[in-house]
Design an enzyme around this catalytic site. Structure first.
Site, PDB file in Angstrom:
ATOM      1  N   ASP A 101       0.865  -1.191   0.000  1.00  0.00           N
ATOM      2  CA  ASP A 101       0.000   0.000   0.000  1.00  0.00           C
ATOM      3  C   ASP A 101       0.885   1.219   0.000  1.00  0.00           C
ATOM      4  O   ASP A 101       1.810   1.310   0.801  1.00  0.00           O
ATOM      5  CB  ASP A 101      -0.841   0.049   1.292  1.00  0.00           C
ATOM      6  CG  ASP A 101      -1.921  -1.003   1.286  1.00  0.00           C
ATOM      7  OD1 ASP A 101      -2.586  -1.153   0.252  1.00  0.00           O
ATOM      8  OD2 ASP A 101      -2.078  -1.672   2.324  1.00  0.00           O
ATOM      9  N   PHE A 208      -4.943   0.135  13.306  1.00  0.00           N
ATOM     10  CA  PHE A 208      -4.592  -0.891  12.303  1.00  0.00           C
ATOM     11  C   PHE A 208      -5.851  -1.366  11.581  1.00  0.00           C
ATOM     12  O   PHE A 208      -5.860  -1.537  10.379  1.00  0.00           O
ATOM     13  CB  PHE A 208      -3.982  -2.128  12.974  1.00  0.00           C
ATOM     14  CG  PHE A 208      -2.594  -1.952  13.511  1.00  0.00           C
ATOM     15  CD1 PHE A 208      -1.768  -0.916  13.094  1.00  0.00           C
ATOM     16  CD2 PHE A 208      -2.095  -2.859  14.447  1.00  0.00           C
ATOM     17  CE1 PHE A 208      -0.488  -0.780  13.595  1.00  0.00           C
ATOM     18  CE2 PHE A 208      -0.811  -2.728  14.953  1.00  0.00           C
ATOM     19  CZ  PHE A 208      -0.010  -1.691  14.532  1.00  0.00           C
ATOM     20  N   HIS A 258      -0.007 -17.813  12.018  1.00  0.00           N
ATOM     21  CA  HIS A 258       1.060 -16.832  11.735  1.00  0.00           C
ATOM     22  C   HIS A 258       0.794 -15.643  12.664  1.00  0.00           C
ATOM     23  O   HIS A 258      -0.263 -15.010  12.568  1.00  0.00           O
ATOM     24  CB  HIS A 258       0.970 -16.393  10.271  1.00  0.00           C
ATOM     25  CG  HIS A 258       1.933 -15.311   9.889  1.00  0.00           C
ATOM     26  ND1 HIS A 258       3.247 -15.555   9.540  1.00  0.00           N
ATOM     27  CD2 HIS A 258       1.783 -13.963   9.781  1.00  0.00           C
ATOM     28  CE1 HIS A 258       3.853 -14.412   9.232  1.00  0.00           C
ATOM     29  NE2 HIS A 258       2.982 -13.421   9.389  1.00  0.00           N
TER      30      HIS A 258
HETATM   31  P1  FAD Z   1      -3.485  -8.022  -4.250  1.00  0.00           P
HETATM   32  O1  FAD Z   1      -3.624  -9.484  -4.111  1.00  0.00           O
HETATM   33  O2  FAD Z   1      -2.913  -7.487  -5.508  1.00  0.00           O
HETATM   34  O3  FAD Z   1      -4.933  -7.399  -4.014  1.00  0.00           O
HETATM   35  C1  FAD Z   1      -5.118  -6.010  -3.792  1.00  0.00           C
HETATM   36  C2  FAD Z   1      -6.507  -5.580  -4.250  1.00  0.00           C
HETATM   37  O4  FAD Z   1      -6.571  -5.618  -5.665  1.00  0.00           O
HETATM   38  C3  FAD Z   1      -7.632  -6.496  -3.761  1.00  0.00           C
HETATM   39  O5  FAD Z   1      -8.761  -5.691  -3.522  1.00  0.00           O
HETATM   40  C4  FAD Z   1      -7.896  -7.389  -4.955  1.00  0.00           C
HETATM   41  O6  FAD Z   1      -9.230  -7.893  -4.992  1.00  0.00           O
HETATM   42  C5  FAD Z   1      -7.636  -6.430  -6.105  1.00  0.00           C
HETATM   43  N1  FAD Z   1      -7.146  -7.116  -7.324  1.00  0.00           N
HETATM   44  C6  FAD Z   1      -6.202  -8.077  -7.413  1.00  0.00           C
HETATM   45  N2  FAD Z   1      -6.026  -8.454  -8.684  1.00  0.00           N
HETATM   46  C7  FAD Z   1      -6.887  -7.704  -9.443  1.00  0.00           C
HETATM   47  C8  FAD Z   1      -7.171  -7.615 -10.837  1.00  0.00           C
HETATM   48  N3  FAD Z   1      -6.541  -8.383 -11.726  1.00  0.00           N
HETATM   49  N4  FAD Z   1      -8.111  -6.733 -11.255  1.00  0.00           N
HETATM   50  C9  FAD Z   1      -8.761  -5.945 -10.347  1.00  0.00           C
HETATM   51  N5  FAD Z   1      -8.533  -5.982  -9.010  1.00  0.00           N
HETATM   52  C10 FAD Z   1      -7.607  -6.843  -8.565  1.00  0.00           C
HETATM   53  N6  FAD Z   1       2.056  -4.420   3.025  1.00  0.00           N
HETATM   54  C11 FAD Z   1       3.312  -3.901   2.863  1.00  0.00           C
HETATM   55  O7  FAD Z   1       3.445  -2.803   2.293  1.00  0.00           O
HETATM   56  N7  FAD Z   1       4.412  -4.557   3.334  1.00  0.00           N
HETATM   57  C12 FAD Z   1       4.327  -5.751   3.942  1.00  0.00           C
HETATM   58  O8  FAD Z   1       5.342  -6.320   4.351  1.00  0.00           O
HETATM   59  C13 FAD Z   1       3.030  -6.342   4.113  1.00  0.00           C
HETATM   60  N8  FAD Z   1       2.871  -7.566   4.683  1.00  0.00           N
HETATM   61  C14 FAD Z   1       1.636  -8.143   4.725  1.00  0.00           C
HETATM   62  C15 FAD Z   1       1.501  -9.466   5.200  1.00  0.00           C
HETATM   63  C16 FAD Z   1       0.267 -10.098   5.241  1.00  0.00           C
HETATM   64  C17 FAD Z   1       0.178 -11.517   5.734  1.00  0.00           C
HETATM   65  C18 FAD Z   1      -0.900  -9.387   4.819  1.00  0.00           C
HETATM   66  C19 FAD Z   1      -2.254 -10.044   4.882  1.00  0.00           C
HETATM   67  C20 FAD Z   1      -0.788  -8.088   4.346  1.00  0.00           C
HETATM   68  C21 FAD Z   1       0.470  -7.462   4.277  1.00  0.00           C
HETATM   69  N9  FAD Z   1       0.644  -6.173   3.764  1.00  0.00           N
HETATM   70  C22 FAD Z   1       1.896  -5.622   3.626  1.00  0.00           C
HETATM   71  C23 FAD Z   1      -0.532  -5.390   3.345  1.00  0.00           C
HETATM   72  C24 FAD Z   1      -0.855  -5.575   1.852  1.00  0.00           C
HETATM   73  O9  FAD Z   1       0.207  -5.070   1.070  1.00  0.00           O
HETATM   74  C25 FAD Z   1      -2.147  -4.822   1.580  1.00  0.00           C
HETATM   75  O10 FAD Z   1      -3.221  -5.483   2.182  1.00  0.00           O
HETATM   76  C26 FAD Z   1      -2.414  -4.485   0.128  1.00  0.00           C
HETATM   77  O11 FAD Z   1      -3.486  -3.546   0.082  1.00  0.00           O
HETATM   78  C27 FAD Z   1      -2.841  -5.667  -0.711  1.00  0.00           C
HETATM   79  O12 FAD Z   1      -1.798  -6.501  -0.958  1.00  0.00           O
HETATM   80  P2  FAD Z   1      -2.055  -7.925  -1.695  1.00  0.00           P
HETATM   81  O13 FAD Z   1      -0.744  -8.531  -1.897  1.00  0.00           O
HETATM   82  O14 FAD Z   1      -3.094  -8.688  -0.992  1.00  0.00           O
HETATM   83  O15 FAD Z   1      -2.651  -7.381  -3.102  1.00  0.00           O
END
Ligand code: FAD
Length: 277
Positions: A101, A208, A258
């Site tokens: 984010d 958070f 986790h």
């Molecule tokens: P994605 O899986 O890409 O999803 C993000 C959004 O996009 C979702 O709403 C999804 O529905 C939508 N989306 C996905 N693909 C598409 C598509 N093809 N078309 C349209 N919409 C789509 N953040 C950090 O910055 N650093 C960290 O170290 C960190 N660690 C985390 C660890 C865990 C276990 C969790 C659960 C979250 C962590 N986060 C971290 C937060 C995370 O980066 C955020 O929640 C972020 O908003 C989404 O990341 P994601 O990888 O789930 O994204």
């Protein structure tokens, strides 16, 4: 307890030498619980790149397995490739792959839009070298257009090659088991490990939760609000709530836990003991 369950602990990279020293002690303490790995968060756009690596190397130096998080938003393929090569060269073979984010107001230039593109990129560039964890959202991601699309988007990450998933934290087991059932119905068969947030301080938890969309059930919120500055009561109630949550999750078949440790060992150690793990 069966040994096939996966237990892991999450840290954030400390800002100061004192914080780094303290985290070494926390790691040592938590290592006695024999988790499968310690993961280390990563600031979006690579803002903690060096500190994440430094923390990961500290963990490995203590003989423990470390899994750096890698977020792809506002990043280039060249930058991500370099980071991953660096990790590989340091003997790291476990990652948590995320979109990340950006702070509001910042532009999102970069070559990746979603985490599934990062997973796909890692598989294309590094084959099966890395074991890849991705994020999952039992209460759905706050930016998802709707629940079904979020589920389909989670599936994209699995189809791109994710090996396992860690969930956003939640305090309602029904949301988790419903999500897992939905995934199973869609043919997703990777482990979906619940992310557990211990409760230490109401204001912090509320902050958070507002940011990430995780719900604090009304009864928990009301109780915590009523305790106000009585930190001992908050701590004690928090331990009861979270231990019971973990107990129910494991009892009904969750494939591990986790813990979002916030770099503190004490709540996790107590919960661990109470669970008899
Ligand atoms: P994605 O899986 O890409 O999803 C993000 C959004 O996009 C979702 O709403 C999804 O529905 C939508 N989306 C996905 N693909 C598409 C598509 N093809 N078309 C349209 N919409 C789509 N953040 C950090 O910055 N650093 C960290 O170290 C960190 N660690 C985390 C660890 C865990 C276990 C969790 C659960 C979250 C962590 N986060 C971290 C937060 C995370 O980066 C955020 O929640 C972020 O908003 C989404 O990341 P994601 O990888 O789930 O994204």
């Amino acid at each position: 307890m069966t040994s096939s369950r996966t237990f892991s602990f999450e840290f954030f990279p400390p800002n100061t030498p004192e914080g780094r020293e303290k985290l070494r002690a926390t790691t040592e303490q938590l290592a006695t619980l024999k988790p499968k790995f310690f993961s280390v968060t990563y600031g979006a756009g690579g803002s903690t790149r060096d500190r994440t690596l430094e923390t990961v190397l500290d963990i490995q130096a203590g003989g423990n397995q470390a899994a750096p998080h890698v977020s792809c938003i506002a990043s280039t393929k060249t930058g991500i490739r370099e980071t991953l090569q660096h990790y590989r060269d340091h003997g790291i073979s476990h990652l948590v792959a995320l979109r990340g984010d950006l702070p509001s107001g910042l532009a999102t230039a970069g070559e990746f839009r979603y985490a599934f593109e990062l997973v796909d990129f890692i598989r294309q560039e590094f084959g099966r070298h890395f074991f890849i964890e991705v994020a999952a959202y039992p209460e759905y991601h706050p930016q998802a257009r709707n629940a079904l699309e979020d589920l389909l988007n989670f599936k994209r990450k699995v189809d791109a090659g994710a090996d396992s998933a860690i969930t956003q934290y939640f305090y309602n087991t029904d949301s988790y088991f419903h999500f897992v059932d939905e995934c199973t119905a869609m043919g997703i068969d990777i482990p979906i490990v619940p992310g557990i947030m211990p409760i230490n301080k109401f204001s912090q938890l509320a902050r958070f939760s507002d940011a990430c969309g995780a719900e604090i059930p009304r009864w928990i919120r009301n109780k915590l609000e009523a305790y106000g500055d009585d930190t001992e009561s908050v701590r004690s109630f928090g331990l009861d709530v979270v231990t019971s949550l973990c107990d129910r999750l494991l009892e009904r078949g969750a494939p591990g836990l986790h813990f979002y440790t916030l770099n503190q060992a004490s709540a996790v150690s107590t919960i661990w003991q109470r669970l008899g793990l």
